[in-house]
Structure formats: structure tokens, C-alpha cells
Design a protein around this motif. Structure first.
Motif, PDB file in Angstrom:
ATOM      1  N   ALA A  86       0.816  -1.216   0.000  1.00 14.70           N
ATOM      2  CA  ALA A  86       0.000   0.000   0.000  1.00 14.70           C
ATOM      3  C   ALA A  86       0.850   1.266   0.000  1.00 14.70           C
ATOM      4  N   ALA A  87       1.947   1.268   0.736  1.00 18.02           N
ATOM      5  CA  ALA A  87       2.758   2.478   0.875  1.00 18.02           C
ATOM      6  C   ALA A  87       3.275   2.982  -0.466  1.00 18.02           C
ATOM      7  N   GLU A 116       8.654  -2.217  11.963  1.00 15.24           N
ATOM      8  CA  GLU A 116       9.586  -3.284  11.577  1.00 15.24           C
ATOM      9  C   GLU A 116       9.507  -4.462  12.541  1.00 15.24           C
ATOM     10  N   GLU A 117       9.321  -4.167  13.830  1.00 14.62           N
ATOM     11  CA  GLU A 117       9.207  -5.243  14.822  1.00 14.62           C
ATOM     12  C   GLU A 117       7.993  -6.118  14.554  1.00 14.62           C
ATOM     13  N   PHE A 118       6.860  -5.503  14.241  1.00 13.92           N
ATOM     14  CA  PHE A 118       5.610  -6.265  14.111  1.00 13.92           C
ATOM     15  C   PHE A 118       5.348  -6.774  12.693  1.00 13.92           C
ATOM     16  N   TYR A 119       5.913  -6.084  11.689  1.00 11.29           N
ATOM     17  CA  TYR A 119       5.619  -6.469  10.309  1.00 11.29           C
ATOM     18  C   TYR A 119       6.819  -7.051   9.569  1.00 11.29           C
ATOM     19  N   GLY A 120       7.956  -7.118  10.246  1.00 13.73           N
ATOM     20  CA  GLY A 120       9.079  -7.892   9.737  1.00 13.73           C
ATOM     21  C   GLY A 120       9.856  -7.299   8.585  1.00 13.73           C
ATOM     22  N   ALA A 121       9.718  -5.994   8.354  1.00 10.55           N
ATOM     23  CA  ALA A 121      10.447  -5.328   7.276  1.00 10.55           C
ATOM     24  C   ALA A 121      10.541  -3.841   7.604  1.00 10.55           C
ATOM     25  N   PRO A 122      11.573  -3.163   7.103  1.00 14.07           N
ATOM     26  CA  PRO A 122      11.661  -1.717   7.323  1.00 14.07           C
ATOM     27  C   PRO A 122      10.451  -1.009   6.729  1.00 14.07           C
ATOM     28  N   HIS A 123      10.064   0.110   7.340  1.00  9.19           N
ATOM     29  CA  HIS A 123       8.905   0.840   6.823  1.00  9.19           C
ATOM     30  C   HIS A 123       9.219   1.384   5.436  1.00  9.19           C
ATOM     31  N   PRO A 124       8.295   1.220   4.478  1.00 10.70           N
ATOM     32  CA  PRO A 124       8.573   1.590   3.088  1.00 10.70           C
ATOM     33  C   PRO A 124       8.417   3.073   2.749  1.00 10.70           C
ATOM     34  N   ALA A 125       7.882   3.881   3.667  1.00  9.55           N
ATOM     35  CA  ALA A 125       7.673   5.304   3.355  1.00  9.55           C
ATOM     36  C   ALA A 125       7.705   6.114   4.651  1.00  9.55           C
TER      37      ALA A 125
END
Length: 345
Positions: A86-87, A116-125
């Protein structure tokens, strides 16, 4: 009557379907663009025959492309896409002058490290996080009215946050004593092929899942911490139940304030709220009364033996927990009546 041109990105899932159902009948929304990579070229009525005869049902799905979406004339885009995906579209569409209502988790969290802790990836935006407004209309109506980017809340968080916020703000419960168990219909898992979601796996069965750290905990704790004025860490256990839709949440917390103030706090917060129905002390919320609507029902009681307040809420995970709430925010940001296109019982 003024209308706003709308695009729905990712319109073939359960949330997208509910968005389409509501937007096709919205008196101030003109659906001009719907996207689905897998269904490009098909019309709405081909993919969803229930829409046959509805104005706009001949509109065809297109592959998601920001330039083509913008060229459709859309002014507002609803993103019914997975987190992480979505980002990218939010960024592209904002650059092209559209306002965005994102139903994924990509902009709900203030802290990229928590994402990142809860979704397992760096934030995309990351740059957009400070601009995004957490779109809980009963709490942030003024901010929503001015927003360019709305992060529409998750289904479980809506059912949990709304009953708790007034009590935390008044200091009536211990913020560190909160425990919630929730139950959700199978549509909450999305429209996908997965063995655990097959009819024979779900019917006549109830099970917990995502234990002990469901992703929605991140936004629940964020919003409760803001209300309490201190970091809140709570226990949350979701369950899958054999219904199509609906969420029932039971939350308990240690009473530390005056019991007589509990009902007053809820009434003060929500007596004028269009889509919060207070059931009062002893009222037990029932999903059958809220499915296919944008209402959340809230009851409460007190357990003298344990000294704990019980908060009982129910909503439709696809309605107030997703599509309905997003349209409620759309109405506010567009200057329409908050109930436009949503007053169904």
C-alpha cells in the motif's frame, strides 16, 4: 449535489468488495477507477454479479498504475492492499494530487521501529508517517477533516480502543492490567486460498491464532499509550470463529477510579457519536446486531470479586472495522454528512 470521484485500489478482496458495495450506492461518490491485477478487463458485474443493475457496475477493472489511476480523474483513492504494498501506491498517488485513505497497516504506526518489529520489514515510506492521521472518526474527526493521508484503523483495534479510551483518559482503570480476548469471522483473514480457512477446517471449530503477539497489538498499544499518558503493554488473544463476519471483543482491566464514573465517561465520549451505540451496564454486545452496518456496540459491567471492569464490544470487521469506517473518514474529509452512504441497519 456535489460528488467526489473515487478510485479503489485492490478492489477484489473482501474489504474491497465491501467498499464497492457501499460506494456504488453512496450519493456523493462517483466510482471512476477500480484496480485488480488478476481481474483486469472484467467489469464489476462480471466479477461480482450481485452488482448487476447498480449504477457503475459496468466499470472495468484495470491493472494498478498510478498514472492511469490519476488520469481517471479520481480525487480520492481507497487502498485495500496488503501492508508493504500500500505504501508504494500511497506515495505515488499523493504525488499526483490524490488524497489517500489506506486500509492497510502501513501508516497506522508513528514509530518505524515498531512497524519493523511487528511487520518484519523496514517501513517503506517513513517520510509520510508524520503526516498520516490515524483515522478513528470518534477520536480524530478534526484531524481527519484536514488530512491528505488517512491510516484507517484495523478491525480488532477499533473494537478494543473505542471502549478503553474514555476510561484511560479519566484514569479509571490501571493501564497495565488490560487483557482482551477477541473473536473474528473468517473474512478477517482475507480472500485467499489457504487450508486453515477452508470451510471444513473452520466450521464447527473455534481456535486462537497469532499467539502471543498479533500484529494489531502495535497500534492498539500505541493509541492506548497516548490516552493513558504512559506506555501501555497489554495481553491480546484473537480467535477465529465459524462466521463470515463480525468481531466480538471482551476486555477487562483493574478498576482504580470511581465505579460510578465508568458509565459517565463512556456517555460523555460517545453520546453524540453517530456509530457508537452504548448498551449500558450489563449490556452484552452481539455481532448479529452490527454485521452489515457501520455500528460498534459497547456494553460494560463490573466484577466485584476481581475488582475488574468488563468492556464488551461488537462490530462488523468489514464494516466499522474496515470499509465502513474508511468511508466515514471519507465523508468527514470531504465535508459531507458523516453518515452519508452509511446509515444502514
Amino acid at each position: 449535489m456535489n460528488s467526489t470521484k473515487i478510485a479503489v485500489i485492490g478492489a477484489s478482496g473482501y474489504t474491497g468488495l465491501e467498499l464497492l458495495r457501499l460506494l456504488l450506492m453512496h450519493p456523493q461518490a462517483e466510482l471512476v477507477c477500480v484496480t485488480s491485477r488478476a481481474n483486469a478487463g472484467k467489469s464489476l458485474k462480471q466479477l461480482f454479479p450481485r452488482f448487476t443493475g447498480a449504477p457503475g457496475a459496468d466499470l472495468e477493472f484495470i491493472a494498478p498504475d498510478a498514472d492511469v489511476i490519476a488520469a481517471s480523474g479520481a480525487e480520492v483513492a481507497f487502498l485495500a492492499l496488503p501492508h508493504g504494498v500500500a505504501a508504494e501506491y500511497a506515495t505515488s498517488l499523493l504525488e499526483r494530487g490524490l488524497r489517500v485513505i489506506d486500509l492497510s497497516a502501513d501508516f497506522r504506526l508513528d514509530d518505524p521501529a515498531v512497524y519493523e518489529e511487528f511487520y518484519g520489514a523496514p517501513h517503506p515510506a517513513v517520510d509520510l508517517l508524520k503526516e498520516a492521521v490515524y483515522g478513528l472518526p470518534e477520536i480524530r474527526s478534526e484531524e481527519i477533516s484536514k488530512a491528505r493521508l488517512i491510516a484507517s484503523p484495523g478491525c480488532y483495534p477499533t473494537s478494543i480502543i473505542l471502549p478503553l479510551l474514555p476510561l484511560l483518559r479519566k484514569g479509571l482503570i490501571d493501564p497495565q492490567s488490560i487483557v482482551t480476548c477477541s473473536m473474528s469471522g473468517v473474512s478477517g483473514a482475507g480472500r485467499k486460498e489457504a487450508i486453515p480457512l477452508l470451510f471444513c477446517e473452520c466450521n464447527e471449530s473455534v481456535r486462537a491464532y497469532s499467539v502471543p503477539k498479533h500484529r494489531h497489538l502495535s497500534e492498539i498499544e500505541q493509541e492506548l499509550s497516548i490516552a493513558a499518558g504512559e506506555k501501555v503493554v497489554m495481553s491480546f488473544t484473537p480467535h477465529l470463529v465459524p462466521t463470515n463476519a463480525g468481531i466480538c471483543s471482551t476486555t477487562s482491566a483493574k478498576l482504580v477510579g470511581d465505579l460510578a464514573e465508568v458509565g459517565k465517561a463512556l456517555e460523555e465520549a460517545y453520546n453524540d457519536a453517530a456509530y457508537v451505540r452504548l448498551l449500558g451496564k450489563g449490556g452484552c454486545a452481539d455481532t448479529k446486531n452490527v454485521t452489515r452496518t457501520n455500528f460498534v456496540d459497547i456494553g460494560w459491567d463490573y466484577d466485584e470479586r476481581t475488582g475488574r471492569i468488563l468492556l464488551l464490544s461488537a462490530e462488523d470487521n468489514l464494516g466499522k472495522g474496515a470499509a465502513g469506517q474508511a468511508i466515514q473518514s471519507f465523508n468527514i474529509m470531504s465535508g459531507f454528512s458523516e453518515t452519508s452512504g452509511l446509515l444502514n441497519f
